[in-house]
Design an enzyme around this catalytic site. Structure first.
Site, PDB file in Angstrom:
ATOM      1  N   LEU A  81     -10.170   8.473   0.837  1.00 24.85           N
ATOM      2  CA  LEU A  81      -9.714   9.543   1.724  1.00 24.85           C
ATOM      3  C   LEU A  81      -8.423  10.149   1.183  1.00 24.85           C
ATOM      4  CD1 LEU A  81     -10.246   7.945   5.263  1.00 24.85           C
ATOM      5  CD2 LEU A  81     -11.888   9.151   3.809  1.00 24.85           C
ATOM      6  N   GLU A 112     -15.392  -2.000   8.108  1.00 30.54           N
ATOM      7  CA  GLU A 112     -14.256  -2.613   7.421  1.00 30.54           C
ATOM      8  C   GLU A 112     -14.211  -4.092   7.781  1.00 30.54           C
ATOM      9  OE1 GLU A 112     -10.877  -1.462   4.850  1.00 30.54           O
ATOM     10  OE2 GLU A 112     -12.775  -0.547   5.460  1.00 30.54           O
ATOM     11  N   LYS A 134      -6.885   2.830  11.143  1.00 32.94           N
ATOM     12  CA  LYS A 134      -7.335   2.544   9.774  1.00 32.94           C
ATOM     13  C   LYS A 134      -7.154   1.050   9.527  1.00 32.94           C
ATOM     14  CE  LYS A 134      -6.921   4.043   4.974  1.00 32.94           C
ATOM     15  NZ  LYS A 134      -6.902   2.673   4.424  1.00 32.94           N
ATOM     16  N   CYS A 146       9.259 -32.889  -6.012  1.00 34.48           N
ATOM     17  CA  CYS A 146       9.942 -34.183  -5.926  1.00 34.48           C
ATOM     18  C   CYS A 146       9.110 -35.205  -6.690  1.00 34.48           C
ATOM     19  CB  CYS A 146      10.096 -34.598  -4.467  1.00 34.48           C
ATOM     20  SG  CYS A 146      10.709 -36.286  -4.245  1.00 34.48           S
ATOM     21  N   GLU A 168      -8.751   7.531  14.687  1.00 36.58           N
ATOM     22  CA  GLU A 168      -9.086   6.101  14.747  1.00 36.58           C
ATOM     23  C   GLU A 168      -8.041   5.287  13.989  1.00 36.58           C
ATOM     24  OE1 GLU A 168     -12.781   5.795  12.722  1.00 36.58           O
ATOM     25  OE2 GLU A 168     -13.811   7.239  14.000  1.00 36.58           O
ATOM     26  N   LYS A 212      -0.788   7.453   6.565  1.00 40.33           N
ATOM     27  CA  LYS A 212      -0.314   6.117   6.220  1.00 40.33           C
ATOM     28  C   LYS A 212       1.042   5.842   6.873  1.00 40.33           C
ATOM     29  CE  LYS A 212      -3.521   4.527   3.456  1.00 40.33           C
ATOM     30  NZ  LYS A 212      -3.122   3.871   2.213  1.00 40.33           N
ATOM     31  N   ASP A 247       0.831  -1.203   0.000  1.00 40.47           N
ATOM     32  CA  ASP A 247       0.000   0.000   0.000  1.00 40.47           C
ATOM     33  C   ASP A 247       0.865   1.253   0.000  1.00 40.47           C
ATOM     34  OD1 ASP A 247      -2.187  -1.588   0.037  1.00 40.47           O
ATOM     35  OD2 ASP A 247      -2.730  -1.227   2.130  1.00 40.47           O
ATOM     36  N   TYR A 248       1.938   1.191   0.747  1.00 36.35           N
ATOM     37  CA  TYR A 248       2.811   2.361   0.866  1.00 36.35           C
ATOM     38  C   TYR A 248       3.439   2.701  -0.487  1.00 36.35           C
ATOM     39  CZ  TYR A 248       6.018   5.607   3.179  1.00 36.35           C
ATOM     40  OH  TYR A 248       6.695   6.722   3.580  1.00 36.35           O
ATOM     41  N   CYS A 252      15.834 -34.249  -4.967  1.00 39.91           N
ATOM     42  CA  CYS A 252      15.171 -33.951  -3.699  1.00 39.91           C
ATOM     43  C   CYS A 252      16.180 -34.022  -2.557  1.00 39.91           C
ATOM     44  CB  CYS A 252      14.037 -34.946  -3.464  1.00 39.91           C
ATOM     45  SG  CYS A 252      13.264 -34.792  -1.837  1.00 39.91           S
TER      46      CYS A 252
END
Length: 663
Positions: free
Chosen positions: A81, A167, A111, A419, A109, A307, A31-32, A401
């Site tokens: 927002l 949410e 998020k 494998c 609040e 954020k 998201d950042y 393997c």
């Protein structure tokens, strides 16, 4: 820099990631990182208004409406927002509000990192639930919302109409449990709780939603016909008294310093919450002030979302090892120099597959940047080539393997390496552990430690060996590797009891890729025996509800393998039931060829009970209404499925009608 070219490039990148996030629930960037791209585009457009267009991602909400779900128009548009990323931006917001409003108060609040839904109550009864969609039109998820225990279906207040927003999210604990089950069946591993919650609430099968235990926090009251409020904080208190879980531990602030300290307090506690947040929301508390402040073309002026950047740390890859899963998949794992990240010590991170390793150019000895995906799963973001030592080594997943030395194979149409030996000890350990587990054959007392002890001493090497353990009773008691005589007797008795299970548990326990409990029940309800199922054709399987072109080939491959043929022969010899009791119980086939859909709350039966009755008479139970639906069994709070059935002219029956039909 060519400004126009960069703006066009950013729009394409953001549109791509909008689709991955909103419509596919499968984001590729954090998201950042997304927010940074978005802010860059917004700033460029503001600086060069001649390039601003209505179709830009900055002028609309990111999602579109998923085709399979009913479209519903929002009474009030669901908008995004304004994001802010610095203390200066927060102070600037507070100062701007203070210049336009007399003595404002602010609510701060958490998020929640989830999926926004709109809930509609009529006279105290929940009647509709809608996702955000494109902001103007969402998709109805009413049937799925009924499976979320923390959402009241009835509230004390009988307002003519109440509309609220919340949410939907998944706790970290439930997220880990779901992924563990996915790993057991060789299914998709989800990246983070937000993706999983969003994908779950859009499911067409309500039983999946019920199994995944979603939650909700209510964060805003939109419409309350017949009741007035002065402040947002007052609405939250009232909603809490009505039985809703509202935004937890919100703070009311008067100054920029208080707002900033509240944001910092939330950030400090974020790793101890048990669920994911990606920021803090600052809102003007007075509702009349909100109206006077209004909004821009896209965002409200009375609120911002701060954020938090994901916490990232540098560490070193000291080694890379491979683990072998129950399905034979080789999972490369980076062993890291231990580092504290989000209040926990991180010493390893999955590398997924060879493509992942190559695309990020990850080598043993590299210094890497790590963070927690969704604040839970450690992930490597990138390596730092400039810090790479001369001796750093490229890593290639081995062609043999690491457990049994058999040849490994790369899936022709996939990214996984497996494998080739079905009797590989690592696979056998996990296969046996899954077979005896609660979700499968449910052999009480047969935990992972018992499996490990019995395999170590050579008593079991494969699933069929479980049912000849009784031949070694005296030796097991004498050696005490699984406890004293009472423990041995209890285990052997539990093994005997498991022989009488219905075949849905056996099918689950076989560990067929992409076949879990729900799929196994459908198979057991459509085939009279394991032999009939093993002989099923592609055309038969593809017609079953929720069986698609990914799952069916896996089933066919499994039942045609020599390993299965040998296993089922030994299980039959041991007395394990291979006949479908679901079909055996049928008095007649009066519902054969009929498809039922169950919706709402029935007076005395649970939905699962009603489904078993229908299936016992040859009927099929589906999760969605279509032209092929024969009957809709409707109880209280029947929502969109009932409406669609009425539109299609499908017969609607009650619980009493069903009882009459089987007399």
């Amino acid at each position: 820099m060519d400004i126009k070219k960069r703006i066009d490039e950013l729009r394409k990148i953001i549109e791509y990631h909008n689709d991955k996030y909103y419509n596919q629930d499968d984001p590729e960037i954090t998201d950042y990182e997304y927010d940074k791209l978005y802010v860059e585009l917004r700033n460029l457009e503001n600086s060069h208004p001649e390039y601003k267009i209505q179709s830009s991602p900055t002028q609309k909400v990111g999602g579109t409406v998923k085709r399979e779900l009913r479209k519903v128009k929002h009474d009030i548009p669901v908008v995004s927002l304004q994001d802010v990323f610095s203390k200066e931006e927060v102070y600037s917001f507070v100062e701007k509000i203070t210049s336009e409003v007399t003595y404002p108060k602010f609510v701060v609040e958490k998020k929640i990192d989830g999926l926004t839904v709109v809930l509609r109550y009529y006279n105290g009864e929940l009647k509709e639930a809608i996702t955000r969609g494109d902001g103007s039109i969402g998709e109805s998820v009413f049937e799925n919302i009924l499976q979320v225990k923390s959402i009241p279906k009835h509230i004390p207040s009988k307002l003519n109409y109440l509309e609220i927003r919340g949410e939907i999210y998944m706790t970290n604990e439930n997220f880990i449990k779901v992924n563990e089950k996915q790993e057991e069946i060789g299914g998709k591993i989800f990246k983070n709780p937000r993706n999983l919650a969003a994908g779950t609430i859009r499911q067409l099968d309500t039983s999946i939603v019920k199994d995944r235990n979603l939650d909700i926090f209510i964060f805003n009251l939109e419409i309350s016909e017949g009741k007035k409020f002065e402040t947002h904080s007052e609405t939250l208190e009232w909603l809490s008294n009505q039985g809703f879980d509202v935004s937890p531990n919100f703070k009311i602030c008067e100054t920029a310093d208080e707002v900033w300290n509240a944001i910092l307090d939330i950030e400090e506690s974020r790793w101890d919450l048990g669920y994911s947040i990606d920021g803090a929301v600052v809102k003007v508390d007075n509702l009349n002030d909100r109206i006077s402040l209004g909004m821009t073309s896209k965002v409200p002026k009375w609120t911002v979302a701060f954020k938090y950047p994901p916490e990232q740390k540098e560490t070193v890859i000291e080694d890379i090892i491979v683990q072998v899963s129950r399905t034979g998949r080789l999972n490369p794992l980076a062993l890291l120099r231990p580092v504290i990240l989000a209040n926990t010590t991180i010493s390893k991170a999955t590398l997924h597959n060879q493509d992942f390793i190559d695309s990020k150019d990850i080598r043993i000895g590299d210094t890497v940047i790590i963070q927690k995906a969704g604040d839970i799963i450690p992930e490597i973001i990138r390596s730092i080539p400039e810090k790479r030592p001369d001796w750093a080594k490229k890593y290639i997943i081995p062609d043999v393997c690491p457990v049994c030395n058999s040849k490994t194979i790369r899936e022709p149409d996939g990214v996984d390496t497996r494998c080739s030996n079905p009797d590989c000890e690592a696979q056998s350990f996990r296969k046996i552990g899954y077979f005896v587990s609660k979700d499968a054959m449910n052999i009480v007392g047969f935990g992972q430690n018992t499996v490990e002890a019995l395999m170590k001493d050579g008593y079991i090497k494969k699933i069929s060996d479980i049912y000849i353990l009784k031949n070694y009773k005296d030796a097991l008691i004498e050696k005490g590797i699984i406890g004293k005589e009472k423990s041995v007797n209890n285990l052997l008795n539990a093994i005997e009891l498991s022989k009488d299970n219905d075949i849905d548990r056996l099918i689950t326990g076989l560990g067929i890729r992409n076949v879990g409990k729900q799929s196994a029940k459908i198979l057991a309800g459509n085939f009279k025996s394991m032999d009939e199922l093993a002989g099923a054709a592609y055309e038969q399987l593809i017609e079953l509800e929720d069986f698609g072109p990914t799952t069916v080939p896996d089933i066919l491959e499994f039942f045609n393998s020599n390993a299965y043929i040998e296993l089922i022969k030994k299980l039959k010899e041991a007395g394990v039931n291979t006949i479908s009791k679901t079909l055996q119980k049928k008095i007649d086939n009066r519902f054969l060829g009929k498809t039922f859909v169950i919706t709402g709350t029935l007076p005395t039966m649970k939905r699962d009970e009603a489904a078993e009755i229908i299936q016992s008479f040859g009927g099929k139970v589906s999760g969605s209404v279509s032209k092929r639906t024969s009957f809709v069994l409707a109880g209280e709070e029947a929502g969109s499925k009932l409406t669609k059935a009425q539109q299609l002219g499908i017969s609607i029956i009650t619980e009493e009608d069903l009882k009459d039909m089987i007399k």
